[in-house]
Design a protein around this motif. Structure first.
Motif, PDB file in Angstrom:
ATOM      1  N   MET A 106      18.199 -26.406  30.987  1.00  0.00           N
ATOM      2  CA  MET A 106      16.760 -26.357  30.834  1.00  0.00           C
ATOM      3  C   MET A 106      16.318 -27.493  29.922  1.00  0.00           C
ATOM      4  N   ARG A 107      15.108 -27.994  30.190  1.00  0.00           N
ATOM      5  CA  ARG A 107      14.490 -29.006  29.339  1.00  0.00           C
ATOM      6  C   ARG A 107      13.005 -28.697  29.251  1.00  0.00           C
ATOM      7  N   GLY A 108      12.467 -28.824  28.059  1.00  0.00           N
ATOM      8  CA  GLY A 108      11.037 -28.654  27.902  1.00  0.00           C
ATOM      9  C   GLY A 108      10.678 -28.365  26.458  1.00  0.00           C
ATOM     10  N   LEU A 109       9.432 -28.603  26.145  1.00  0.00           N
ATOM     11  CA  LEU A 109       8.933 -28.348  24.798  1.00  0.00           C
ATOM     12  C   LEU A 109       8.941 -26.857  24.476  1.00  0.00           C
ATOM     13  N   VAL A 153      13.804 -19.023  33.196  1.00  0.00           N
ATOM     14  CA  VAL A 153      15.158 -18.477  33.291  1.00  0.00           C
ATOM     15  C   VAL A 153      15.104 -16.996  33.682  1.00  0.00           C
ATOM     16  N   GLU A 154      14.243 -16.243  33.014  1.00  0.00           N
ATOM     17  CA  GLU A 154      14.116 -14.812  33.302  1.00  0.00           C
ATOM     18  C   GLU A 154      13.682 -14.579  34.754  1.00  0.00           C
ATOM     19  N   GLU A 155      12.683 -15.343  35.202  1.00  0.00           N
ATOM     20  CA  GLU A 155      12.209 -15.218  36.589  1.00  0.00           C
ATOM     21  C   GLU A 155      13.303 -15.610  37.580  1.00  0.00           C
ATOM     22  N   PHE A 156      14.033 -16.674  37.283  1.00  0.00           N
ATOM     23  CA  PHE A 156      15.110 -17.119  38.160  1.00  0.00           C
ATOM     24  C   PHE A 156      16.187 -16.034  38.284  1.00  0.00           C
ATOM     25  N   ILE A 157      16.608 -15.494  37.170  1.00  0.00           N
ATOM     26  CA  ILE A 157      17.641 -14.455  37.184  1.00  0.00           C
ATOM     27  C   ILE A 157      17.144 -13.214  37.924  1.00  0.00           C
ATOM     28  N   ASN A 158      15.889 -12.846  37.710  1.00  0.00           N
ATOM     29  CA  ASN A 158      15.320 -11.692  38.408  1.00  0.00           C
ATOM     30  C   ASN A 158      15.179 -11.925  39.908  1.00  0.00           C
ATOM     31  N   PRO A 179      29.985 -17.306  36.728  1.00  0.00           N
ATOM     32  CA  PRO A 179      29.429 -18.110  37.821  1.00  0.00           C
ATOM     33  C   PRO A 179      28.159 -18.896  37.490  1.00  0.00           C
ATOM     34  N   LEU A 180      27.289 -18.340  36.656  1.00  0.00           N
ATOM     35  CA  LEU A 180      26.030 -19.001  36.329  1.00  0.00           C
ATOM     36  C   LEU A 180      25.897 -19.071  34.814  1.00  0.00           C
ATOM     37  N   VAL A 181      25.848 -20.300  34.282  1.00  0.00           N
ATOM     38  CA  VAL A 181      25.723 -20.491  32.838  1.00  0.00           C
ATOM     39  C   VAL A 181      24.541 -21.435  32.610  1.00  0.00           C
ATOM     40  N   ILE A 182      23.608 -20.987  31.782  1.00  0.00           N
ATOM     41  CA  ILE A 182      22.377 -21.740  31.553  1.00  0.00           C
ATOM     42  C   ILE A 182      22.262 -22.096  30.075  1.00  0.00           C
ATOM     43  N   CYS A 183      21.956 -23.361  29.798  1.00  0.00           N
ATOM     44  CA  CYS A 183      21.647 -23.815  28.443  1.00  0.00           C
ATOM     45  C   CYS A 183      20.128 -23.853  28.321  1.00  0.00           C
ATOM     46  N   ASP A 184      19.578 -22.937  27.537  1.00  0.00           N
ATOM     47  CA  ASP A 184      18.123 -22.823  27.367  1.00  0.00           C
ATOM     48  C   ASP A 184      17.721 -23.405  26.016  1.00  0.00           C
TER      49      ASP A 184
END
Length: 139
Positions: free
Chosen positions: A1-4, A13-18, A70-75
């Motif tokens: 993830m990238r953003g201010l 991230v929450e919406e994607f996982i849901n 399987p899915l690892v996210i850097c937030d």
């Protein structure tokens, strides 16, 4: 993830996982440096701890991919390339497909105002503008 801060990274991230199919409960791990700043449920930012917490987050990320989650996210905000290079290199070394997901346009002044207004850690506009000024496009 990238953003201010306040751009909507964690929401995305929450919406994607849901949105993932419920029938095959995909194992995932979200790694966010912000998590280390919570003390008794309250966010307490301490700039002196930032470097250490970023290292702890990277270690947690590497541990997750080493365990084949399987899915690892850097937030994280990841404004500069160097901030996410180690995450990308670690993931690629373990055969993961890397996707950079940017939320919003950090250089856009209206976006900066929106982020300052809605970020949950009370990051002031002055800090958001400073972060936006070091933003490096991916590529």
């Amino acid at each position: 993830m990238r953003g201010l801060p306040g751009s909507g990274k964690s929401y995305w991230v929450e919406e994607f996982i849901n949105s993932l199919p419920k029938k095959n409960t995909l194992q995932y791990k979200v790694c966010s440096t912000d998590e280390f700043f919570y003390k008794d449920g309250e966010y307490c930012f301490d700039a002196k701890e930032l470097s250490k917490y970023h290292q702890l987050n990277l270690t947690r990320f590497i541990h997750a991919i080493a365990n084949k989650i399987p899915l690892v996210i850097c937030d994280n905000t990841n404004m500069a390339q160097w901030e996410f290079e180690d995450y990308c290199a670690a993931a690629k070394s373990q055969g993961y497909r890397v996707q950079i997901q940017q939320i919003g346009e950090p250089k856009d002044k209206e976006h900066q105002l929106l982020c300052a207004d809605r970020n949950k850690h009370r990051v002031p506009l002055k800090s958001i503008v400073r972060m936006a000024n070091v933003f490096e496009p991916h590529g």
